[in-house]
Design a protein around this motif. Structure first.
Motif, mmCIF file in Angstrom:
data_model
loop_
_atom_site.group_PDB
_atom_site.id
_atom_site.type_symbol
_atom_site.label_atom_id
_atom_site.label_comp_id
_atom_site.label_asym_id
_atom_site.label_seq_id
_atom_site.Cartn_x
_atom_site.Cartn_y
_atom_site.Cartn_z
ATOM 1 N N UNK A 186 -2.649 9.603 8.239
ATOM 2 C CA UNK A 186 -2.206 9.609 6.926
ATOM 3 C C UNK A 186 -2.177 8.263 6.250
ATOM 4 N N UNK A 187 -1.738 7.312 6.864
ATOM 5 C CA UNK A 187 -1.813 5.858 6.328
ATOM 6 C C UNK A 187 -3.255 5.406 5.966
ATOM 7 N N UNK A 188 -3.224 4.704 4.889
ATOM 8 C CA UNK A 188 -4.658 4.071 4.316
ATOM 9 C C UNK A 188 -4.432 2.644 3.712
ATOM 10 N N UNK A 189 -5.421 2.189 3.605
ATOM 11 C CA UNK A 189 -5.736 0.667 3.121
ATOM 12 C C UNK A 189 -5.450 0.984 1.551
ATOM 13 N N UNK A 190 -4.471 -0.099 1.310
ATOM 14 C CA UNK A 190 -3.986 0.089 -0.226
ATOM 15 C C UNK A 190 -2.500 0.536 -0.206
ATOM 16 N N UNK A 191 -1.949 1.245 0.902
ATOM 17 C CA UNK A 191 -0.686 1.626 1.169
ATOM 18 C C UNK A 191 0.147 0.182 1.159
ATOM 19 N N UNK A 192 1.425 0.165 1.212
ATOM 20 C CA UNK A 192 2.306 -1.135 1.332
ATOM 21 C C UNK A 192 3.473 -0.695 2.202
ATOM 22 N N UNK A 233 12.632 -7.966 3.928
ATOM 23 C CA UNK A 233 12.580 -8.166 2.392
ATOM 24 C C UNK A 233 11.169 -8.322 1.769
ATOM 25 N N UNK A 234 10.337 -8.552 2.614
ATOM 26 C CA UNK A 234 9.077 -8.889 2.180
ATOM 27 C C UNK A 234 8.049 -7.329 2.080
ATOM 28 N N UNK A 235 7.207 -7.297 0.982
ATOM 29 C CA UNK A 235 6.364 -6.223 0.800
ATOM 30 C C UNK A 235 4.717 -6.584 1.137
ATOM 31 N N UNK A 236 4.193 -6.125 1.882
ATOM 32 C CA UNK A 236 2.774 -6.335 2.415
ATOM 33 C C UNK A 236 2.036 -5.127 2.200
ATOM 34 N N UNK A 237 0.723 -5.371 1.253
ATOM 35 C CA UNK A 237 -0.217 -4.315 1.386
ATOM 36 C C UNK A 237 -1.064 -4.254 2.670
ATOM 37 N N UNK A 238 -1.424 -2.879 2.844
ATOM 38 C CA UNK A 238 -2.067 -2.646 4.102
ATOM 39 C C UNK A 238 -3.718 -2.957 3.837
ATOM 40 N N UNK A 239 -4.213 -3.812 4.499
ATOM 41 C CA UNK A 239 -5.598 -4.238 4.350
ATOM 42 C C UNK A 239 -6.720 -3.311 4.864
ATOM 43 N N UNK A 240 -6.299 -2.930 6.258
ATOM 44 C CA UNK A 240 -7.076 -2.117 6.990
ATOM 45 C C UNK A 240 -6.406 -1.417 8.082
ATOM 46 N N UNK A 241 -6.608 -0.206 8.458
ATOM 47 C CA UNK A 241 -6.089 0.523 9.249
ATOM 48 C C UNK A 241 -7.051 0.744 10.611
ATOM 49 N N UNK A 242 -6.453 0.220 11.678
ATOM 50 C CA UNK A 242 -7.422 0.325 13.102
ATOM 51 C C UNK A 242 -6.569 1.107 14.053
ATOM 52 N N UNK A 269 -2.063 -6.470 7.639
ATOM 53 C CA UNK A 269 -1.561 -6.471 6.500
ATOM 54 C C UNK A 269 -1.953 -7.767 5.755
ATOM 55 N N UNK A 270 -1.720 -7.661 4.547
ATOM 56 C CA UNK A 270 -2.048 -9.086 3.588
ATOM 57 C C UNK A 270 -1.358 -10.104 4.160
ATOM 58 N N UNK A 289 12.468 -1.412 10.505
ATOM 59 C CA UNK A 289 12.664 -0.519 9.500
ATOM 60 C C UNK A 289 11.783 -0.949 8.212
ATOM 61 N N UNK A 290 10.554 0.031 8.112
ATOM 62 C CA UNK A 290 9.954 -0.208 7.027
ATOM 63 C C UNK A 290 9.904 0.969 5.710
ATOM 64 N N UNK A 291 9.810 0.562 4.583
ATOM 65 C CA UNK A 291 9.562 1.485 3.670
ATOM 66 C C UNK A 291 7.951 1.764 3.458
ATOM 67 N N UNK A 292 7.650 2.976 3.649
ATOM 68 C CA UNK A 292 6.150 3.092 3.423
ATOM 69 C C UNK A 292 5.924 3.737 1.945
ATOM 70 N N UNK A 293 4.909 2.757 1.084
ATOM 71 C CA UNK A 293 4.725 3.464 0.006
ATOM 72 C C UNK A 293 3.207 3.589 -0.188
ATOM 73 N N UNK A 294 2.895 4.862 -0.247
ATOM 74 C CA UNK A 294 1.491 5.351 -0.450
ATOM 75 C C UNK A 294 0.768 5.201 -1.665
ATOM 76 N N UNK A 295 -0.455 4.701 -1.764
ATOM 77 C CA UNK A 295 -1.232 4.397 -2.891
ATOM 78 C C UNK A 295 -1.315 5.769 -3.575
ATOM 79 N N UNK A 296 -1.015 5.751 -4.730
ATOM 80 C CA UNK A 296 -1.299 6.933 -5.575
ATOM 81 C C UNK A 296 -2.619 7.154 -6.020
ATOM 82 N N UNK A 297 -3.311 8.392 -5.576
ATOM 83 C CA UNK A 297 -4.575 8.619 -5.858
ATOM 84 C C UNK A 297 -4.941 9.518 -7.277
ATOM 85 N N UNK A 298 -5.973 9.256 -7.822
ATOM 86 C CA UNK A 298 -6.268 10.146 -8.907
ATOM 87 C C UNK A 298 -5.575 9.548 -10.265
#
Length: 234
Positions: A154-160, A174-183, A189-190, A225-234
């Protein structure tokens, strides 16, 4: 304390075998089979350990290198607390004794001579510390609503990912990093950083928070412990 002896064990185990007065050491286990390949050997050792230590769990892996071959028994769970060094050593010796029953060793340190059918190691894995922390009560617990396998799908590039909690001194807290690629084995991460996927037993996700156990003997409940923010689609 768990009984780390086996009722079917030979009269003398590897750790009980002495050197002679010339420095010679010779041990051949009662379960040794000459010429056995590494995969077959590991496949025999795994259920044997499960039978000797029924309240524990292990992951068995093998290695080959120029000097020989090796079987590693990683302790994933054990019924007692192994934070004490004496307890660790006692358990590791007992496990190695059972593994050594499948091989032979001839050595003389005075002559710099060593010959064995395989090397073996009993290692306390990170999953053990995660299991111990869970028994003792976790900080920042996360319900396992989503498995690691489901998260990977479910995790995708563009999520944070925002690092909400981490061991003291962690610079990225405390930092937020975007996911660049899922392997298959990690997330890129950025900022030229990456996050390796743990064993499934060290992972928990409720759809919003992701908890990864990274405990050790010094801090069994250490975690990210991460908070996962999924990229909104549509």
């Amino acid at each position: 304390m768990t009984d780390v002896t086996s009722s079917g064990a030979p009269a003398r185990l590897y750790s009980q075998t002495p050197y002679d007065d010339r420095g010679n050491f010779h041990y051949q286990g009662d379960l040794y089979r000459p010429g056995e390949n590494l995969a077959t050997l590991a496949a025999r050792i795994e259920p044997h350990l499960a039978g000797c230590f029924p309240n524990a769990s292990f992951a068995i892996r093998t290695e080959k290198f120029a000097g020989g071959r090796k079987i590693i028994a990683e302790i994933l769970n054990w019924p007692e607390d192994l934070t004490d060094r004496d307890s660790q050593e006692s358990v590791q010796v007992a496990i190695r004794d059972q593994m050594e029953r499948f091989g032979f060793t001839r050595t003389n340190p005075l002559q710099d001579f060593w010959s064995c059918s395989f090397y073996c190691e009993a290692r306390i894995g990170q999953s053990y510390w995660a299991a111990l922390a869970k028994r003792n009560g976790l900080q920042n617990p996360v319900d396992t609503v989503m498995s690691l396998a489901a998260f990977k799908k479910q995790v995708k590039a563009g999520d944070a990912l925002t690092l909400v909690a981490a061991p003291s001194g962690h610079r990225a807290r405390g930092t937020t990093r975007a996911i660049i690629k899922v392997r298959s084995g990690d997330l890129i991460l950025e900022g030229k950083s990456y996050l390796s996927f743990p064993r499934a037993s060290a992972f928990a996700c409720d759809g919003r928070f992701v908890r990864i156990s990274i405990g050790s003997e010094y801090d069994p409940d250490a975690h990210l412990l991460y908070e996962w923010r999924q990229q909104k689609t549509g």
